[in-house]
Design a protein around this motif. Structure first.
Motif, PDB file in Angstrom:
ATOM      1  N   PRO A   3      11.657  23.256  14.668  1.00  0.00           N
ATOM      2  CA  PRO A   3      12.928  23.982  14.526  1.00  0.00           C
ATOM      3  C   PRO A   3      13.810  23.936  15.767  1.00  0.00           C
ATOM      4  CG  PRO A   3      11.150  25.273  13.578  1.00  0.00           C
ATOM      5  CD  PRO A   3      10.506  24.086  14.248  1.00  0.00           C
ATOM      6  N   TRP A   4      13.247  24.133  16.934  1.00  0.00           N
ATOM      7  CA  TRP A   4      14.056  24.124  18.156  1.00  0.00           C
ATOM      8  C   TRP A   4      14.684  22.758  18.407  1.00  0.00           C
ATOM      9  CZ3 TRP A   4       8.793  25.108  18.035  1.00  0.00           C
ATOM     10  CH2 TRP A   4       7.953  24.088  18.514  1.00  0.00           C
ATOM     11  N   GLU A   5      14.012  21.700  17.994  1.00  0.00           N
ATOM     12  CA  GLU A   5      14.560  20.361  18.163  1.00  0.00           C
ATOM     13  C   GLU A   5      15.725  20.142  17.197  1.00  0.00           C
ATOM     14  OE1 GLU A   5      10.350  18.243  19.386  1.00  0.00           O
ATOM     15  OE2 GLU A   5      10.835  18.576  17.279  1.00  0.00           O
ATOM     16  N   HIS A   6      15.570  20.585  15.948  1.00  0.00           N
ATOM     17  CA  HIS A   6      16.656  20.458  14.971  1.00  0.00           C
ATOM     18  C   HIS A   6      17.896  21.227  15.427  1.00  0.00           C
ATOM     19  CE1 HIS A   6      14.827  18.135  11.814  1.00  0.00           C
ATOM     20  NE2 HIS A   6      13.793  18.959  11.728  1.00  0.00           N
ATOM     21  N   VAL A   7      17.693  22.437  15.927  1.00  0.00           N
ATOM     22  CA  VAL A   7      18.826  23.236  16.396  1.00  0.00           C
ATOM     23  C   VAL A   7      19.492  22.551  17.582  1.00  0.00           C
ATOM     24  CG1 VAL A   7      19.520  25.443  17.422  1.00  0.00           C
ATOM     25  CG2 VAL A   7      17.920  25.412  15.497  1.00  0.00           C
ATOM     26  N   LEU A  93      27.396  19.129   9.025  1.00  0.00           N
ATOM     27  CA  LEU A  93      26.941  18.126   9.995  1.00  0.00           C
ATOM     28  C   LEU A  93      25.514  18.405  10.436  1.00  0.00           C
ATOM     29  CD1 LEU A  93      27.577  15.722  11.924  1.00  0.00           C
ATOM     30  CD2 LEU A  93      28.292  17.454  13.589  1.00  0.00           C
ATOM     31  N   SER A  94      25.220  19.646  10.797  1.00  0.00           N
ATOM     32  CA  SER A  94      23.874  19.945  11.285  1.00  0.00           C
ATOM     33  C   SER A  94      22.833  19.843  10.166  1.00  0.00           C
ATOM     34  CB  SER A  94      23.835  21.309  11.977  1.00  0.00           C
ATOM     35  OG  SER A  94      24.256  22.324  11.114  1.00  0.00           O
ATOM     36  N   TYR A  95      23.204  20.180   8.937  1.00  0.00           N
ATOM     37  CA  TYR A  95      22.291  20.010   7.810  1.00  0.00           C
ATOM     38  C   TYR A  95      21.976  18.522   7.621  1.00  0.00           C
ATOM     39  CZ  TYR A  95      19.958  20.982   3.392  1.00  0.00           C
ATOM     40  OH  TYR A  95      19.008  21.099   2.396  1.00  0.00           O
ATOM     41  N   LEU A  96      23.016  17.704   7.596  1.00  0.00           N
ATOM     42  CA  LEU A  96      22.809  16.270   7.368  1.00  0.00           C
ATOM     43  C   LEU A  96      22.056  15.608   8.517  1.00  0.00           C
ATOM     44  CD1 LEU A  96      26.177  15.271   5.683  1.00  0.00           C
ATOM     45  CD2 LEU A  96      23.930  15.600   4.591  1.00  0.00           C
ATOM     46  N   LEU A  97      22.270  16.057   9.750  1.00  0.00           N
ATOM     47  CA  LEU A  97      21.556  15.471  10.887  1.00  0.00           C
ATOM     48  C   LEU A  97      20.067  15.803  10.871  1.00  0.00           C
ATOM     49  CD1 LEU A  97      24.073  15.860  13.820  1.00  0.00           C
ATOM     50  CD2 LEU A  97      23.291  13.745  12.736  1.00  0.00           C
ATOM     51  N   HIS A  98      19.711  16.862  10.180  1.00  0.00           N
ATOM     52  CA  HIS A  98      18.299  17.209  10.041  1.00  0.00           C
ATOM     53  C   HIS A  98      17.524  16.052   9.396  1.00  0.00           C
ATOM     54  CE1 HIS A  98      15.077  20.349   9.238  1.00  0.00           C
ATOM     55  NE2 HIS A  98      14.657  19.319   8.504  1.00  0.00           N
ATOM     56  N   LEU A  99      18.155  15.386   8.446  1.00  0.00           N
ATOM     57  CA  LEU A  99      17.455  14.370   7.661  1.00  0.00           C
ATOM     58  C   LEU A  99      17.047  13.153   8.493  1.00  0.00           C
ATOM     59  CD1 LEU A  99      19.545  14.596   4.372  1.00  0.00           C
ATOM     60  CD2 LEU A  99      17.575  15.958   5.081  1.00  0.00           C
ATOM     61  N   PRO A 100      17.977  12.463   9.183  1.00  0.00           N
ATOM     62  CA  PRO A 100      17.528  11.326   9.984  1.00  0.00           C
ATOM     63  C   PRO A 100      16.633  11.748  11.149  1.00  0.00           C
ATOM     64  CG  PRO A 100      19.861  11.718  10.351  1.00  0.00           C
ATOM     65  CD  PRO A 100      19.434  12.599   9.210  1.00  0.00           C
ATOM     66  N   ALA A 101      16.819  12.967  11.636  1.00  0.00           N
ATOM     67  CA  ALA A 101      15.938  13.440  12.709  1.00  0.00           C
ATOM     68  C   ALA A 101      14.492  13.487  12.228  1.00  0.00           C
ATOM     69  CB  ALA A 101      16.400  14.813  13.197  1.00  0.00           C
ATOM     70  N   ALA A 166      17.399  20.710  27.332  1.00  0.00           N
ATOM     71  CA  ALA A 166      18.264  21.021  28.470  1.00  0.00           C
ATOM     72  C   ALA A 166      19.720  20.683  28.165  1.00  0.00           C
ATOM     73  CB  ALA A 166      17.793  20.267  29.715  1.00  0.00           C
ATOM     74  N   THR A 167      19.955  19.584  27.469  1.00  0.00           N
ATOM     75  CA  THR A 167      21.322  19.211  27.097  1.00  0.00           C
ATOM     76  C   THR A 167      21.926  20.245  26.164  1.00  0.00           C
ATOM     77  OG1 THR A 167      20.807  16.862  27.358  1.00  0.00           O
ATOM     78  CG2 THR A 167      22.746  17.413  26.023  1.00  0.00           C
ATOM     79  N   ALA A 168      21.166  20.660  25.170  1.00  0.00           N
ATOM     80  CA  ALA A 168      21.658  21.678  24.231  1.00  0.00           C
ATOM     81  C   ALA A 168      21.923  22.995  24.961  1.00  0.00           C
ATOM     82  CB  ALA A 168      20.665  21.886  23.098  1.00  0.00           C
ATOM     83  N   ALA A 169      21.014  23.386  25.835  1.00  0.00           N
ATOM     84  CA  ALA A 169      21.184  24.642  26.577  1.00  0.00           C
ATOM     85  C   ALA A 169      22.401  24.569  27.492  1.00  0.00           C
ATOM     86  CB  ALA A 169      19.925  24.952  27.388  1.00  0.00           C
ATOM     87  N   PHE A 170      22.603  23.435  28.130  1.00  0.00           N
ATOM     88  CA  PHE A 170      23.759  23.275  29.017  1.00  0.00           C
ATOM     89  C   PHE A 170      25.064  23.374  28.227  1.00  0.00           C
ATOM     90  CE2 PHE A 170      26.997  20.470  30.862  1.00  0.00           C
ATOM     91  CZ  PHE A 170      27.211  21.138  32.068  1.00  0.00           C
ATOM     92  N   LEU A 171      25.155  22.672  27.108  1.00  0.00           N
ATOM     93  CA  LEU A 171      26.371  22.736  26.294  1.00  0.00           C
ATOM     94  C   LEU A 171      26.610  24.145  25.755  1.00  0.00           C
ATOM     95  CD1 LEU A 171      26.196  19.368  24.331  1.00  0.00           C
ATOM     96  CD2 LEU A 171      27.834  20.002  26.110  1.00  0.00           C
ATOM     97  N   LEU A 172      25.559  24.805  25.316  1.00  0.00           N
ATOM     98  CA  LEU A 172      25.695  26.175  24.831  1.00  0.00           C
ATOM     99  C   LEU A 172      26.173  27.092  25.952  1.00  0.00           C
ATOM    100  CD1 LEU A 172      25.365  28.270  22.587  1.00  0.00           C
ATOM    101  CD2 LEU A 172      22.956  28.475  23.260  1.00  0.00           C
ATOM    102  N   TRP A 173      25.610  26.933  27.126  1.00  0.00           N
ATOM    103  CA  TRP A 173      26.032  27.729  28.285  1.00  0.00           C
ATOM    104  C   TRP A 173      27.505  27.480  28.608  1.00  0.00           C
ATOM    105  CZ3 TRP A 173      27.463  25.752  33.147  1.00  0.00           C
ATOM    106  CH2 TRP A 173      27.736  26.727  34.106  1.00  0.00           C
ATOM    107  N   ARG A 174      27.904  26.201  28.625  1.00  0.00           N
ATOM    108  CA  ARG A 174      29.309  25.868  28.912  1.00  0.00           C
ATOM    109  C   ARG A 174      30.245  26.442  27.861  1.00  0.00           C
ATOM    110  NH1 ARG A 174      31.245  21.692  32.542  1.00  0.00           N
ATOM    111  NH2 ARG A 174      33.079  22.248  31.355  1.00  0.00           N
ATOM    112  N   ASP A 175      29.883  26.299  26.605  1.00  0.00           N
ATOM    113  CA  ASP A 175      30.723  26.813  25.525  1.00  0.00           C
ATOM    114  C   ASP A 175      30.810  28.332  25.569  1.00  0.00           C
ATOM    115  OD1 ASP A 175      31.060  24.184  24.719  1.00  0.00           O
ATOM    116  OD2 ASP A 175      29.587  24.312  23.096  1.00  0.00           O
ATOM    117  N   THR A 176      29.682  28.975  25.819  1.00  0.00           N
ATOM    118  CA  THR A 176      29.652  30.436  25.888  1.00  0.00           C
ATOM    119  C   THR A 176      30.409  30.948  27.108  1.00  0.00           C
ATOM    120  OG1 THR A 176      27.516  30.410  24.788  1.00  0.00           O
ATOM    121  CG2 THR A 176      28.113  32.434  25.900  1.00  0.00           C
TER     122      THR A 176
END
Length: 189
Positions: A3-7, A93-101, A166-176
């Motif tokens: 789950p954490w990877e999909h998110v 987008l996030s639903y569809l990206l789940h599939l190839p992941a 780390a990339t996801a956390a960084f982007l979330l931090w920047r956006d927040t």
């Protein structure tokens, strides 16, 4: 994929898309849409297969392109009609990206891509179905995962995992941080 990877995959993709295409940082509604969309296939398939035995396997209805594509398009359309198009895009987008992941996640552990999971009911469902035993099935998968990642061969995977998170956390931090400074719309100033 976990789950954490999909998110993380969903958020990275949506954050970059929204920054580059519409020059906006994702807002809170889009964040929740990414969370729900990126977990959607598993929230459908795992409980209905492993817990209730309604579906034939943990990779069936929710992971099928025959269900996922219409669902994503419907989400975008309904959200657009409600004036929340970006929220629909975040979900779709996030639903569809789940599939190839999920398809390519098997490659990380030395198996071929699992294209078959995309074509249920034309291809038999994968991922076990144990009626009434959702927790046991999830623990079985997690125990196998822990055994796989605690070997020396798993170091490249763990480095990739750390970079993804780390990339996801960084982007979330920047956006927040931008939203807290009162700049929810602009990506640059």
């Amino acid at each position: 994929m976990w789950p954490w990877e999909h998110v993380a995959v969903g958020y990275i993709a949506y954050s970059l898309l929204s920054r580059t295409v519409v020059a906006r940082r994702p807002g809170v509604p889009e964040l929740f849409a990414v969370l729900l969309g990126s977990l959607g296939p598993d929230l459908i398939d795992k409980p209905l297969a492993w817990g209730l035995g309604v579906l034939p396997g943990g990779y069936s209805l929710g992971h099928s392109v025959f269900f996922a594509v219409p669902l994503a398009l419907a989400a975008v359309g309904v959200a657009a009609l409600a004036g929340r198009g970006s929220t629909g895009v975040a979900f779709g987008l996030s639903y569809l990206l789940h599939l190839p992941a999920d398809v390519y996640y098997f490659v990380v552990f030395g198996d071929p891509p699992a294209y078959g999971i995309l074509f249920w009911p034309l291809v038999p469902a994968a991922g076990g179905s144990i009626r009434g035993d959702l927790l046991s099935e999830a623990l079985r998968y997690f125990t196998t995962f822990l055994a796989d990642v605690t070997t020396p061969e798993a170091v490249p995977f763990l480095v990739g995992e750390a970079l993804l998170l780390a990339t996801a956390a960084f982007l979330l931090w920047r956006d927040t941080a931008a939203r807290r400074r009162g700049r929810p719309e602009a990506t640059t100033r």
